[in-house]
Design an enzyme around this catalytic site. Structure first.
Site, PDB file in Angstrom:
ATOM      1  N   HIS A  44      85.797  58.083  -2.433  1.00 16.72           N
ATOM      2  CA  HIS A  44      86.969  57.240  -2.067  1.00 16.72           C
ATOM      3  C   HIS A  44      86.420  56.375  -1.749  1.00 16.72           C
ATOM      4  O   HIS A  44      87.041  55.345  -1.361  1.00 16.72           O
ATOM      5  CB  HIS A  44      87.316  57.785  -0.557  1.00 16.72           C
ATOM      6  CG  HIS A  44      88.316  59.521  -0.898  1.00 16.72           C
ATOM      7  ND1 HIS A  44      89.160  59.408  -2.273  1.00 16.72           N
ATOM      8  CD2 HIS A  44      88.341  60.606  -0.969  1.00 16.72           C
ATOM      9  CE1 HIS A  44      89.435  60.372  -2.071  1.00 16.72           C
ATOM     10  NE2 HIS A  44      89.163  61.045  -1.528  1.00 16.72           N
ATOM     11  N   GLU A 147      88.358  72.728   0.128  1.00 12.12           N
ATOM     12  CA  GLU A 147      89.556  71.483   0.480  1.00 12.12           C
ATOM     13  C   GLU A 147      90.944  72.167  -0.010  1.00 12.12           C
ATOM     14  O   GLU A 147      92.443  70.972  -0.207  1.00 12.12           O
ATOM     15  CB  GLU A 147      89.402  70.433  -0.150  1.00 12.12           C
ATOM     16  CG  GLU A 147      88.601  69.278   0.586  1.00 12.12           C
ATOM     17  CD  GLU A 147      88.385  68.574  -0.564  1.00 12.12           C
ATOM     18  OE1 GLU A 147      88.358  67.158   0.599  1.00 12.12           O
ATOM     19  OE2 GLU A 147      87.671  68.609  -1.465  1.00 12.12           O
ATOM     20  N   ASP A 173      92.372  67.189   3.547  1.00 13.47           N
ATOM     21  CA  ASP A 173      92.831  67.607   2.554  1.00 13.47           C
ATOM     22  C   ASP A 173      93.455  68.567   2.207  1.00 13.47           C
ATOM     23  O   ASP A 173      94.053  69.683   1.613  1.00 13.47           O
ATOM     24  CB  ASP A 173      91.636  67.577   1.415  1.00 13.47           C
ATOM     25  CG  ASP A 173      91.039  66.468   0.873  1.00 13.47           C
ATOM     26  OD1 ASP A 173      92.056  65.808   0.059  1.00 13.47           O
ATOM     27  OD2 ASP A 173      90.713  65.651   1.594  1.00 13.47           O
TER      28      ASP A 173
END
Length: 252
Positions: A44, A147, A173
């Protein structure tokens, strides 16, 4: 420096933060504050692999454990960051033991793993490490992210995979995929946290978690988490700048 994997196995609690800006200077300066580990976020974050080595050098200069989160479990991504010299690799969305085994095999040379043999790279000190296979076996830390509900259901099998050293919870998540986004006190979410930690303890592995608020650290330690990530370089910059600007405007 004692490898991070060995420190976790010895029961230490290690604090780190995520590097999202792609800046070697951010890595080096944050490292000098005394963090145990820094993780370059290639999933990310703003910097790609071309920005990785500079950040790893910043970590080395500051004397902290240098980690990277890869974009996925694609073999080439993990192999590449290992050759560039990361000490540990975090893989997102590890949802089954089969996926964990396939990914973890890339972390280590044979016979235990399937990492490609090549020693003239930064990870093997450009060919000067006399025992690169043994060094990698002792040093490389595999961090599998839990997650999803599927990952929680398979967590005992994932924890048992050789090469997976840490089960790392991404709370946002995980809660989102459970249909209770950031409702961290819901009984179903708390049950998942307990199950992850119990599975890791049974397998002799460590657990980790990402936090956005330092006030949550005592609860995370009480849950059994040892690898605790708090915030990011970008987040710290924004928070400090926001506070400064607010105070400046308030003085007018």
């Amino acid at each position: 420096m004692t490898p991070m994997k060995a420190r976790l196995a010895a029961g230490e609690t290690l604090f780190g933060t995520f590097l999202t800006l792609g800046s070697p200077f951010a890595a080096e300066s944050l490292g000098m504050l005394g963090w145990d580990w820094l993780l370059v976020d290639l999933e990310h974050g703003g910097g790609d692999e071309s920005k990785l080595v500079g950040q790893l050098m910043g970590c080395s200069s500051a004397g902290v454990h240098a980690l990277a989160r890869v974009e996925s479990d694609v073999r080439g991504r993990t192999a590449r960051v290992l050759d560039l010299g990361v000490e540990g690799v975090m893989c997102p969305q590890v949802n089954s033991s089969e996926q964990a085994e396939a990914w973890a095999s890339v972390l280590h040379y044979g016979p235990a793993g399937s990492r490609g043999i090549a020693f003239f790279h930064r990870g093997a000190r450009y060919g000067t490490d006399p025992e690169p296979v043994e060094t990698a076996r002792a040093r490389v830390c595999g961090i599998a992210q839990i997650e999803s509900p599927e990952a929680v259901e398979a967590v005992e099998e994932i924890a048992a995979v050789d090469g997976v050293d840490v089960l790392f919870v991404g709370p946002s998540d995980l809660s989102y995929s459970m249909g209770m986004f950031r409702e961290f006190e819901r009984p179903e979410f708390r049950d998942a946290i307990v199950r992850v930690n119990e599975a890791a303890r049974a397998a002799g592995k460590a657990t980790g978690i990402f936090l956005t608020n330092v006030d949550d650290v005592p609860a995370a330690i009480a849950d059994g988490f040892q690898m605790i990530g708090i915030g990011s370089d970008g987040g710290y910059m924004m928070a400090a700048a926001r506070e400064t600007l607010t105070r400046a405007k308030g003085a007018v």
